[in-house]
Design an enzyme around this catalytic site. Sequence first.
Site, PDB file in Angstrom:
ATOM      1  N   ASN A 195       0.857  -1.187   0.000  1.00 15.88           N
ATOM      2  CA  ASN A 195       0.000   0.000   0.000  1.00 15.88           C
ATOM      3  C   ASN A 195       0.901   1.249   0.000  1.00 15.88           C
ATOM      4  O   ASN A 195       1.701   1.443   0.931  1.00 15.88           O
ATOM      5  CB  ASN A 195      -0.882  -0.048   1.257  1.00 15.88           C
ATOM      6  CG  ASN A 195      -1.785   1.141   1.363  1.00 15.88           C
ATOM      7  OD1 ASN A 195      -1.375   2.264   1.093  1.00 15.88           O
ATOM      8  ND2 ASN A 195      -3.026   0.924   1.767  1.00 15.88           N
TER       9      ASN A 195
ATOM     10  N   HIS B 172       1.159   6.063   2.015  1.00 17.63           N
ATOM     11  CA  HIS B 172       1.930   6.958   2.876  1.00 17.63           C
ATOM     12  C   HIS B 172       3.089   7.637   2.165  1.00 17.63           C
ATOM     13  O   HIS B 172       3.670   8.584   2.698  1.00 17.63           O
ATOM     14  CB  HIS B 172       2.323   6.237   4.165  1.00 17.63           C
ATOM     15  CG  HIS B 172       1.101   5.950   4.980  1.00 17.63           C
ATOM     16  ND1 HIS B 172       0.317   6.957   5.495  1.00 17.63           N
ATOM     17  CD2 HIS B 172       0.463   4.792   5.278  1.00 17.63           C
ATOM     18  CE1 HIS B 172      -0.726   6.422   6.100  1.00 17.63           C
ATOM     19  NE2 HIS B 172      -0.661   5.108   5.978  1.00 17.63           N
TER      20      HIS B 172
ATOM     21  N   HIS C 256      -5.641   3.707  -1.292  1.00 14.07           N
ATOM     22  CA  HIS C 256      -6.943   4.062  -0.712  1.00 14.07           C
ATOM     23  C   HIS C 256      -7.288   5.482  -1.128  1.00 14.07           C
ATOM     24  O   HIS C 256      -6.643   6.434  -0.693  1.00 14.07           O
ATOM     25  CB  HIS C 256      -6.845   3.953   0.814  1.00 14.07           C
ATOM     26  CG  HIS C 256      -8.140   4.172   1.528  1.00 14.07           C
ATOM     27  ND1 HIS C 256      -8.246   4.068   2.895  1.00 14.07           N
ATOM     28  CD2 HIS C 256      -9.378   4.481   1.090  1.00 14.07           C
ATOM     29  CE1 HIS C 256      -9.505   4.313   3.256  1.00 14.07           C
ATOM     30  NE2 HIS C 256     -10.202   4.571   2.177  1.00 14.07           N
TER      31      HIS C 256
ATOM     32  N   ARG D 291      -9.380   8.237  -0.437  1.00 18.89           N
ATOM     33  CA  ARG D 291     -10.303   8.664   0.626  1.00 18.89           C
ATOM     34  C   ARG D 291     -11.108   9.856   0.160  1.00 18.89           C
ATOM     35  O   ARG D 291     -10.686  10.609  -0.719  1.00 18.89           O
ATOM     36  CB  ARG D 291      -9.510   9.035   1.895  1.00 18.89           C
ATOM     37  CG  ARG D 291      -8.831   7.852   2.544  1.00 18.89           C
ATOM     38  CD  ARG D 291      -8.192   8.264   3.858  1.00 18.89           C
ATOM     39  NE  ARG D 291      -9.168   8.358   4.907  1.00 18.89           N
ATOM     40  CZ  ARG D 291      -9.317   7.456   5.895  1.00 18.89           C
ATOM     41  NH1 ARG D 291      -8.513   6.427   5.977  1.00 18.89           N
ATOM     42  NH2 ARG D 291     -10.226   7.608   6.812  1.00 18.89           N
TER      43      ARG D 291
ATOM     44  N   ARG E 229      -6.689  12.516   1.377  1.00 17.60           N
ATOM     45  CA  ARG E 229      -5.502  12.777   2.195  1.00 17.60           C
ATOM     46  C   ARG E 229      -4.323  11.902   1.776  1.00 17.60           C
ATOM     47  O   ARG E 229      -3.189  12.200   2.104  1.00 17.60           O
ATOM     48  CB  ARG E 229      -5.810  12.621   3.674  1.00 17.60           C
ATOM     49  CG  ARG E 229      -5.760  11.215   4.204  1.00 17.60           C
ATOM     50  CD  ARG E 229      -5.840  11.216   5.700  1.00 17.60           C
ATOM     51  NE  ARG E 229      -7.221  11.357   6.144  1.00 17.60           N
ATOM     52  CZ  ARG E 229      -7.734  10.638   7.155  1.00 17.60           C
ATOM     53  NH1 ARG E 229      -6.987   9.794   7.818  1.00 17.60           N
ATOM     54  NH2 ARG E 229      -8.980  10.780   7.517  1.00 17.60           N
TER      55      ARG E 229
ATOM     56  N   GLU F 267      -8.739   0.620  -2.715  1.00 16.57           N
ATOM     57  CA  GLU F 267      -9.551   0.623  -1.491  1.00 16.57           C
ATOM     58  C   GLU F 267     -10.429   1.854  -1.520  1.00 16.57           C
ATOM     59  O   GLU F 267      -9.934   2.963  -1.777  1.00 16.57           O
ATOM     60  CB  GLU F 267      -8.662   0.722  -0.256  1.00 16.57           C
ATOM     61  CG  GLU F 267      -7.854  -0.499   0.025  1.00 16.57           C
ATOM     62  CD  GLU F 267      -6.983  -0.290   1.251  1.00 16.57           C
ATOM     63  OE1 GLU F 267      -7.075   0.767   1.910  1.00 16.57           O
ATOM     64  OE2 GLU F 267      -6.208  -1.185   1.538  1.00 16.57           O
TER      65      GLU F 267
ATOM     66  N   THR G   9      -8.201   3.320   8.975  1.00 22.11           N
ATOM     67  CA  THR G   9      -9.434   2.533   8.952  1.00 22.11           C
ATOM     68  C   THR G   9      -9.488   1.680  10.213  1.00 22.11           C
ATOM     69  O   THR G   9      -8.781   0.699  10.348  1.00 22.11           O
ATOM     70  CB  THR G   9      -9.472   1.655   7.688  1.00 22.11           C
ATOM     71  OG1 THR G   9      -9.142   2.482   6.568  1.00 22.11           O
ATOM     72  CG2 THR G   9     -10.828   1.046   7.476  1.00 22.11           C
TER      73      THR G   9
ATOM     74  N   GLU H 245     -11.052  -9.447   3.142  1.00 18.84           N
ATOM     75  CA  GLU H 245      -9.765  -9.104   3.748  1.00 18.84           C
ATOM     76  C   GLU H 245     -10.007  -8.962   5.243  1.00 18.84           C
ATOM     77  O   GLU H 245     -10.809  -8.126   5.675  1.00 18.84           O
ATOM     78  CB  GLU H 245      -9.212  -7.806   3.164  1.00 18.84           C
ATOM     79  CG  GLU H 245      -7.899  -7.421   3.836  1.00 18.84           C
ATOM     80  CD  GLU H 245      -7.202  -6.232   3.196  1.00 18.84           C
ATOM     81  OE1 GLU H 245      -7.522  -5.898   2.038  1.00 18.84           O
ATOM     82  OE2 GLU H 245      -6.345  -5.630   3.866  1.00 18.84           O
TER      83      GLU H 245
ATOM     84  N   HIS I 103      -3.632  -4.657   7.769  1.00 20.48           N
ATOM     85  CA  HIS I 103      -3.739  -3.515   8.683  1.00 20.48           C
ATOM     86  C   HIS I 103      -2.811  -3.697   9.877  1.00 20.48           C
ATOM     87  O   HIS I 103      -2.950  -4.640  10.644  1.00 20.48           O
ATOM     88  CB  HIS I 103      -5.159  -3.255   9.192  1.00 20.48           C
ATOM     89  CG  HIS I 103      -5.312  -1.831   9.619  1.00 20.48           C
ATOM     90  ND1 HIS I 103      -5.718  -0.830   8.765  1.00 20.48           N
ATOM     91  CD2 HIS I 103      -5.026  -1.236  10.791  1.00 20.48           C
ATOM     92  CE1 HIS I 103      -5.698   0.322   9.410  1.00 20.48           C
ATOM     93  NE2 HIS I 103      -5.278   0.109  10.642  1.00 20.48           N
TER      94      HIS I 103
HETATM   95  N1  PXP Z   1      -5.821  -3.200   4.129  1.00 19.92           N
HETATM   96  C1  PXP Z   1      -6.818  -2.280   4.203  1.00 19.92           C
HETATM   97  C2  PXP Z   1      -8.190  -2.674   3.755  1.00 19.92           C
HETATM   98  C3  PXP Z   1      -6.560  -0.976   4.663  1.00 19.92           C
HETATM   99  O1  PXP Z   1      -7.554  -0.080   4.731  1.00 19.92           O
HETATM  100  C4  PXP Z   1      -5.231  -0.635   5.016  1.00 19.92           C
HETATM  101  C5  PXP Z   1      -4.933   0.771   5.452  1.00 19.92           C
HETATM  102  O2  PXP Z   1      -5.201   1.634   4.410  1.00 19.92           O
HETATM  103  C6  PXP Z   1      -4.236  -1.606   4.893  1.00 19.92           C
HETATM  104  C7  PXP Z   1      -4.557  -2.893   4.487  1.00 19.92           C
HETATM  105  C8  PXP Z   1      -2.811  -1.326   5.214  1.00 19.92           C
HETATM  106  O3  PXP Z   1      -2.656  -1.024   6.550  1.00 19.92           O
HETATM  107  P1  PXP Z   1      -1.243  -0.529   7.098  1.00 19.92           P
HETATM  108  O4  PXP Z   1      -0.953   0.773   6.417  1.00 19.92           O
HETATM  109  O5  PXP Z   1      -1.463  -0.405   8.548  1.00 19.92           O
HETATM  110  O6  PXP Z   1      -0.244  -1.579   6.716  1.00 19.92           O
END
Ligand code: PXP
Length: 243
Positions: free
Chosen positions: A7, A10, A43, A45, A49, A70, A101, A151, A190
């Site tokens: 992901n 960030h 994601h 949003r 952001r 996402e 989330t 998931e 997550h």
């Molecule tokens: N999976 C989903 C569905 C999420 O919403 C997120 C956070 O955006 C992640 C995985 C990744 O989480 P993390 O950034 O904590 O690894």
Amino acid sequence: MIRLHINIDHVATIRNARGTPYPDPVVAASLCELAGADGITAHLREDRRHVRDDDLRRLRATLTTVLNLEMAATDEMTAIAESVHPDVVTLVPERREERTTERGLDVIAERARIEKVVAMCRKNGIKVSLFIDPAHEAVRVSRELGVDQIELHTGAYAETRGQLRQAELARLTEAARFARGLGLEVAAGHGLTRDNVLAIARIPEVEELNIGHSVIADAIFVGIDRAVRDLRAAVERGRRGTA
Ligand code: PXP
């Protein structure tokens, strides 16, 4: 081999903090692919952001693996998904004030909205995944909704220690088994890190991991290539049970 999706939200968070064009999450995504990621997760949003609409279009044009979008089950996001055409849509709950989330989808309360997104995805050949807490009822309703994958939210596992963590791991293991038995593909994500991912990778039904914050944090120190490769190595160690 377990699928590892990175992901890149960030990277966009750092860019957006200063309104600069760098660091570019699309460049990060390409580097993750070169380091062996099986897919890229982003994601979009409501408040933009993290990644923005234009990032998604550029990701769609440049990725050679899989784009997992996402999003919340809103009309706005559904229209964007239909035009960008990601490989996978993962539906997540979204509250503007939350930092990230915080919990899985309420598949019962959101049922009608989820059905609309599933219909759009079916029409367009897009795989659908639902981000849910590891609870039987959520898994069962997900199956009824006709999605391809769930998931499992690993946030509670990641945030706890000791017996609480073991209990959460048992819940995740049980939910993964139940989902697989119903014919659903199982992903997890997550709060996962190089350390805590080992036990999750060991759950045999988990076929995909979505990991963001910790790997981008590692990349600040060791570079994104090494961060992704180290994470992959940890996932494989977990899967083999040699951790
Ligand atoms: N999976 C989903 C569905 C999420 O919403 C997120 C956070 O955006 C992640 C995985 C990744 O989480 P993390 O950034 O904590 O690894």
